[in-house]
Motif scaffolding. Structure first.
Motif, mmCIF file in Angstrom:
data_model
loop_
_atom_site.group_PDB
_atom_site.id
_atom_site.type_symbol
_atom_site.label_atom_id
_atom_site.label_comp_id
_atom_site.label_asym_id
_atom_site.label_seq_id
_atom_site.Cartn_x
_atom_site.Cartn_y
_atom_site.Cartn_z
ATOM 1 N N GLY A 1 20.015 98.039 51.444
ATOM 2 C CA GLY A 1 19.517 97.147 52.499
ATOM 3 C C GLY A 1 18.718 97.887 53.543
ATOM 4 O O GLY A 1 18.191 97.289 54.465
ATOM 5 N N ASN B 1 10.397 103.938 57.209
ATOM 6 C CA ASN B 1 8.951 104.141 57.280
ATOM 7 C C ASN B 1 8.707 105.631 57.109
ATOM 8 O O ASN B 1 9.177 106.423 57.917
ATOM 9 C CB ASN B 1 8.419 103.655 58.625
ATOM 10 N N GLN C 1 15.522 92.015 53.963
ATOM 11 C CA GLN C 1 16.379 92.751 53.039
ATOM 12 C C GLN C 1 17.167 91.845 52.098
ATOM 13 O O GLN C 1 17.621 92.295 51.058
ATOM 14 C CB GLN C 1 17.321 93.684 53.821
ATOM 15 N N ARG C 2 17.326 90.554 52.449
ATOM 16 C CA ARG C 2 18.095 89.696 51.532
ATOM 17 C C ARG C 2 17.253 89.219 50.359
ATOM 18 O O ARG C 2 17.748 89.061 49.253
ATOM 19 C CB ARG C 2 18.657 88.482 52.290
ATOM 20 N N ASN D 1 9.094 101.189 63.662
ATOM 21 C CA ASN D 1 10.205 100.621 62.911
ATOM 22 C C ASN D 1 10.570 99.190 63.281
ATOM 23 O O ASN D 1 11.170 98.495 62.475
ATOM 24 C CB ASN D 1 11.458 101.503 63.097
ATOM 25 N N THR E 1 23.865 97.624 61.185
ATOM 26 C CA THR E 1 24.412 96.716 60.176
ATOM 27 C C THR E 1 23.354 95.869 59.482
ATOM 28 O O THR E 1 23.629 95.298 58.431
ATOM 29 C CB THR E 1 25.437 95.754 60.822
ATOM 30 N N GLY E 2 22.155 95.733 60.036
ATOM 31 C CA GLY E 2 21.128 94.931 59.393
ATOM 32 C C GLY E 2 21.523 93.485 59.210
ATOM 33 O O GLY E 2 21.684 92.997 58.094
ATOM 34 N N PRO E 3 21.710 92.735 60.330
ATOM 35 C CA PRO E 3 22.145 91.342 60.181
ATOM 36 C C PRO E 3 21.066 90.484 59.524
ATOM 37 O O PRO E 3 19.878 90.651 59.792
ATOM 38 C CB PRO E 3 22.407 90.887 61.619
ATOM 39 N N GLN E 4 21.482 89.563 58.679
ATOM 40 C CA GLN E 4 20.599 88.596 58.018
ATOM 41 C C GLN E 4 19.410 89.281 57.335
ATOM 42 O O GLN E 4 19.591 90.163 56.523
ATOM 43 C CB GLN E 4 20.172 87.531 59.012
ATOM 44 N N ALA E 5 18.166 88.877 57.684
ATOM 45 C CA ALA E 5 17.007 89.418 56.972
ATOM 46 C C ALA E 5 16.681 90.848 57.383
ATOM 47 O O ALA E 5 15.912 91.529 56.716
ATOM 48 C CB ALA E 5 15.791 88.527 57.221
ATOM 49 N N MET E 6 17.282 91.314 58.486
ATOM 50 C CA MET E 6 16.899 92.633 59.016
ATOM 51 C C MET E 6 17.419 93.753 58.120
ATOM 52 O O MET E 6 18.565 93.726 57.696
ATOM 53 C CB MET E 6 17.492 92.785 60.426
ATOM 54 N N PRO E 7 16.547 94.740 57.821
ATOM 55 C CA PRO E 7 17.030 95.884 57.055
ATOM 56 C C PRO E 7 17.958 96.770 57.886
ATOM 57 O O PRO E 7 17.993 96.659 59.119
ATOM 58 C CB PRO E 7 15.759 96.650 56.681
ATOM 59 N N VAL E 8 18.693 97.652 57.205
ATOM 60 C CA VAL E 8 19.619 98.555 57.875
ATOM 61 C C VAL E 8 18.869 99.808 58.325
ATOM 62 O O VAL E 8 18.096 100.381 57.557
ATOM 63 C CB VAL E 8 20.762 98.950 56.903
ATOM 64 N N PHE E 9 19.071 100.202 59.585
ATOM 65 C CA PHE E 9 18.525 101.477 60.056
ATOM 66 C C PHE E 9 19.718 102.359 60.423
ATOM 67 O O PHE E 9 20.123 102.441 61.575
ATOM 68 C CB PHE E 9 17.597 101.264 61.249
ATOM 69 N N ALA E 10 20.306 102.987 59.381
ATOM 70 C CA ALA E 10 21.540 103.736 59.561
ATOM 71 C C ALA E 10 21.288 104.980 60.399
ATOM 72 O O ALA E 10 20.151 105.387 60.612
ATOM 73 C CB ALA E 10 22.090 104.118 58.187
ATOM 74 N N ILE F 1 17.620 106.710 61.205
ATOM 75 C CA ILE F 1 17.261 106.807 62.631
ATOM 76 C C ILE F 1 18.493 107.360 63.328
ATOM 77 O O ILE F 1 19.519 106.681 63.440
ATOM 78 C CB ILE F 1 16.856 105.432 63.202
#
Lengths: 351, 263
Positions: free
Chosen positions: A218, A222, A288-289, B155, B192-201, B205
């Protein structure tokens, strides 16, 4: 001659004339406008005069206030203005007073014209467009005199060289259009990026190398090639960056339906060019989904789980995928350069 | 009092009463609202907290996420999402959902801070996941604002807009604006990347870079706007709309005045 049924009949010199019994003279057709209050009441007239003078006076005064405000009010001072919100006091006062000054000059002039200047309609007669015959004959005579004096008819060599020059003159205009067409060019300029085998993948703008375990499922990174920084400093341009932008995403391997080459991912980490194949906007709006990548410019949408194929929008080619692997130390690197030119179409592109 | 009573039938009286009513509602809401959100500081989860959290989960969340938080066809599993995801979703009011749909919207939270921390403690026991960031994680006072701007534009800005105003995604989803987001919620969203957002662990970052981003977003939220009305900071769409309606409207009104016949 009989009437032609339109109340108009030709006269001797060929110019139409109105029949006096059909069309009344212009001044008789007027709707009589009632006089304005300022036309009949001297007090109203004086009041209007004062109003106009007041507007002009206020215009001058507000102009002075705006200068004082601009000099005197600290530009960093904020005030709250309803509708506009928190904003610079200097901007508000200067703009309002200067704007009011301009408006009052215009409003005063209009008020003056509407209330005090004469209000009756006037008729401006049109004249014939044709010049009178004597002027026309004169003009022709002047032209003929000039043409005879130039000797255009007799001096053959001048005539021919001039015609030749006029014939050749448009050629430069045509030849510059050639610049829009295909040309012999180093194929590297648009067709290749600085990605190559074993080029380390680093984060943008922080230039850190990445291990596969750094990127969660997920996740989105960049990225740019590690050598970009040095190349940018050497070249002093953004050309290399404009082509080399990369995004890394991680899917569970089961979610990947297809790829542009066998094993081009690394444990579910996919690398795609960040440059849209439509007109070259950098894209990283990643859902991501759905694994869809959206271009903000024209809404082209690419499915990264399915070879980066176009699912929506004006783009006509998939987003090029970069094969990746890890080096001996376990850092993510490119397995090769891009296998096709990235970004939008250009003349020299073979596919 | 008599003079006031005499003015009660004035046409403006309705507006005055309405305005006073709105002000009163606002004052009451802000007092009650701040009292409700002034919660306890986070502390280590004890077994009673986990029990309490489980109770809350079964009452409020299990109808969609399943009794064991294993997920159903309506909602994802919560095993391994971590305390940070729970804190983000519940403290922004996104969970519980008002209605199933493309986008979970921000709304006033339904649970108190203590209840949220209990829920988070319970979910954290189900599997390892991102933890709620500590106070030192969120201390961005000394972070570099300019580098934060660089990181944000690389980002975040592609979805959340250059000024954090948010933007549209596909199928009714959108990236929300960041005006109300607290530093803790922003940090948790990246983790956590909620919903459509990707994870930026933290591995892509780093926490230091996240603090720079927090500094930049806070700067966007709090910096004064000397230009006045920003029209949502959405760029040319709202700006041209305002120009066409207000600007052209004023020009048309003045033109009509110029052309009208004086009396």
């Amino acid at each position: 001659m009989s009437s032609n049924g339109h109340g108009i009949e030709p006269t001797d010199n060929g110019v139409s004339a109105h029949k006096s019994d059909d069309l009344a003279p212009v001044e008789d057709q007027h709707v009589a406008h009632p006089p304005r209050r300022t036309d009949i009441d001297p007090r109203a007239e004086r009041r209007a005069e004062h109003q106009v003078a007041t507007m002009f006076g206020l215009a001058g005064l507000t102009a002075i206030v705006s200068v004082v405000a601009f000099v005197a009010i600290d530009p960093d001072r904020l005030i709250y203005v309803p509708v506009i919100g928190e904003t610079s006091a200097n901007n508000v006062v200067f703009g309002a007073t200067f704007g009011l000054s301009m408006f009052l000059i215009g409003a005063g002039a209009i008020h003056w014209a509407r209330q005090l200047m004469p209000a009756q309609e006037v008729v401006a007669e049109r004249h014939d467009l044709t010049s009178d015959p004597a002027d026309r004959a004169d003009a022709i005579a002047v032209y003929q005199e000039g043409a005879d004096g130039s000797g255009f008819a007799q001096r053959k060599i001048i005539r021919r060289s001039l015609l030749g020059a006029m014939a050749l003159f448009p050629l430069p205009l045509l030849i510059i259009l050639r610049g829009l067409g295909p040309k012999v060019m180093d194929p590297q300029v648009l067709g290749e990026t600085i990605w190559k085998r074993n080029e380390p993948i680093v984060t943008d703008p922080t230039s850190r190398k990445l291990r596969p375990q750094d990127i969660p499922v997920g996740g989105l990174v960049n990225a740019v090639p590690e050598s970009l920084k040095e190349i940018e400093e050497r070249e002093g341009t953004l050309n290399a960056r404009a082509k080399a932008g990369l995004i890394l995403v991680r899917l569970t391997p089961g979610e990947i339906r297809s790829q542009q080459g066998d094993g081009w991912d690394y444990q579910g980490i996919l690398a795609f060019s960040k440059i849209c194949t439509h007109v070259g906007c950098p894209i990283s709006l990643y859902e991501q989904r759905t694994h869809h990548l959206l271009c903000p410019c024209h809404q082209s949408t690419f499915d990264l789980a399915d070879s980066g194929s176009v699912v929506f929008g004006p783009a006509r080619r998939h987003l090029p995928q970069l094969p990746i692997t890890v080096d001996a130390e376990g850092y993510l690197v490119a397995a090769s350069g891009f296998q096709e030119p990235i970004g939008p179409s250009f003349w020299e592109r073979s596919s | 009092m008599n003079s006031l009573a005499a003015k009660r039938r004035h046409p403006g009286a309705v507006l005055v009463v309405l305005f006073m009513g709105l002000c009163l509602t606002g004052v009451i809401y802000s007092v009650v609202g701040s009292a409700a959100t002034a919660g306890a500081a986070p502390k280590a989860a004890s077994s009673t907290e986990v029990d309490h959290g489980r109770q809350l989960f079964i009452e409020g969340c299990s109808s969609c996420h399943g009794i064991g938080a294993q997920g159903t066809q309506n909602a994802p599993t919560l095993v391994g999402v971590g305390a940070a995801a729970v804190d983000f979703q519940v403290s922004t009011g996104r969970m519980p959902l008002a209605a199933p749909g493309g986008q979970a919207e921000r709304k006033p939270p339904l649970y108190t801070d203590e209840q949220i921390s209990n829920l988070a403690a319970f979910i954290a026991t189900l599997g390892p996941g991102p933890e709620i960031p500590s106070a030192s994680d969120l201390n961005f006072i000394n972070a570099d604002l300019a580098e934060g701007g660089d990181l944000f534009r690389t980002n975040c800005a592609q979805c959340h807009n250059f000024a954090g105003s948010g933007g549209a995604l596909s199928n009714g989803q959108y990236a929300p604006n960041l005006r109300q987001a607290t530093p803790r919620q922003i940090y948790e969203a990246m983790l956590t990347g909620p919903q459509a957002m990707p994870v930026f662990a933290n591995t892509t970052i780093t926490p230091q870079d996240k603090q720079k981003i927090l500094k930049y977003v806070t700067y966007l939220q709090t910096s004064p706007n000397p230009g006045g009305q920003d029209l949502g900071r959405l760029g040319p769409v709202t700006e041209s709309l305002a120009l066409f309606t207000i600007g052209f409207g004023a020009l048309i009104a003045v033109s009509i005045w110029i052309g009208a016949r004086a009396k």
